[in-house]
Enzyme design. Sequence first.
Site: not given
Length: 472
Positions: A245-247, A249
């Site tokens: 996920s965006k976490r 990167g």
Amino acid sequence: MNPAADNSPKVRTRFPPSPTGALHLGGARTALFNWLFARHHGGEFVLRLEDTDRERSKDEHVTSILEAMEWLGLNWDEGPFYQSKRFDRYRAEALRLVAEGKAYWCHCPAELVQQKREAALARGDKPQYDGTCRDLGLGPAPGAVIRFRGPRVGATVFNDLVKGPISFDHAELDDLVILRSDGSPTYHLAVVVDDVDMAISHVIRGDDHVNNTPRQILLYQALGAMPPLFAHVPMILGGDKAKLSKRHGATAVVAYREMGYLPEALINALARLGWSHGDQEVFSVAELVEHFGLEAVGKGAAVFDADRLAHLNHHHLQHAAPERLAALLPPFLAARGITAWDNEVLLKAIPHLVARTPTLRELADWAEPYLLDEPVMDQAAQTKFLNPAGAAVLKRVADMVTAKGVEDSPALEEGFRELAAELGAKLGAVAQPTRVALTGRTASPGIFEVMGFLGRERVLKRLEHARRLAQG
Ligand code: GLU
């Protein structure tokens, strides 16, 4: 129509993104596996936009998905097809199923169905449609939907090309809605009608779709079509083993283009997410096409590793033609305020710079000193090296260049060594002030290489300019 039905060996795969957002790494990996499988088998790859959700589907997402596909080089042979343009077709097939007794009109109000589901859950039963309208032989009516008449007994079994045999009891399945009351198809109907019409032979997709497959196989059979073969690929995790996920990167494909990655590097990294070929890590696209096969897709989740991608990008940058890299650099140079330069210098510099740079963005940084009229002086470097002693060195270096030119590196090196010896110092005492004079920085490719690609005239100009600075 269906290749499996007439024993035609033609491989036809598809990538059917829903245009509700950008193309992410997971979607790109799915697209790549379908593309590689089609290319490996000399088959065809179809692009289809599943834009039935009119609220969430946006033209801008379509544009960005197509752009990302093009950038990655995942060219399609047919499409893009748009499901939003095929509603009549889905409706006709739903009505055909009703006419053949394989589906039925359901008049149950949505709220009532929902209440019954909740009551079933509260009792500890499965929240399935209770079949009220299944045998009533109802016709269309405002608010009515069409439901698939699923089998109640038995099981659907298929041989997943990645996971092996999978069996679902029909008792677990629902009489699912295939056409909504507003005439729009549900995902299951649209995807199956399309895959039949588009003669898809292999469906390769994320394993979050595994539970959809028995329902879709039943629909294929009801439509009188042979189901394609299915391959469900494991999901992609981040380094901490949580779903990517965006976490972790950037997840959008275009973000990697903007960071200065080459498409073939991202392709290489994506291919290795779940697929392997011995212990080979680095692949050209042609090698991937040659070796790709579903039998080498692993069953376990794949882990995306940004460092590995950077490493692969570094490799692919070094193997890319300087002309191509020079053509890709302008946006990265523009981001640094550089809009005009001597392309010959850039082309000569690139082979010496790529070894030091993992991305095009960093290549632009490394190239900057050679493209500006005057290098931007790093303050600390200037203070340390451009002093009166440095000025004397630069004068002697300028004399050397005047006498010997910049092409004869061995002669220049000899000159530098003689000068260093005369000063009772190491080679660096000559090379570092020269490097700062020519690049404004303390790090660069070999100083004689730098002289070579800057050319005599620029070298002399920069030496003179730095000497003046050094004299104070
Ligand atoms: N539009 C679906 C998705 O994006 C496609 C699923 C499928 O491959 O059948 O998940």
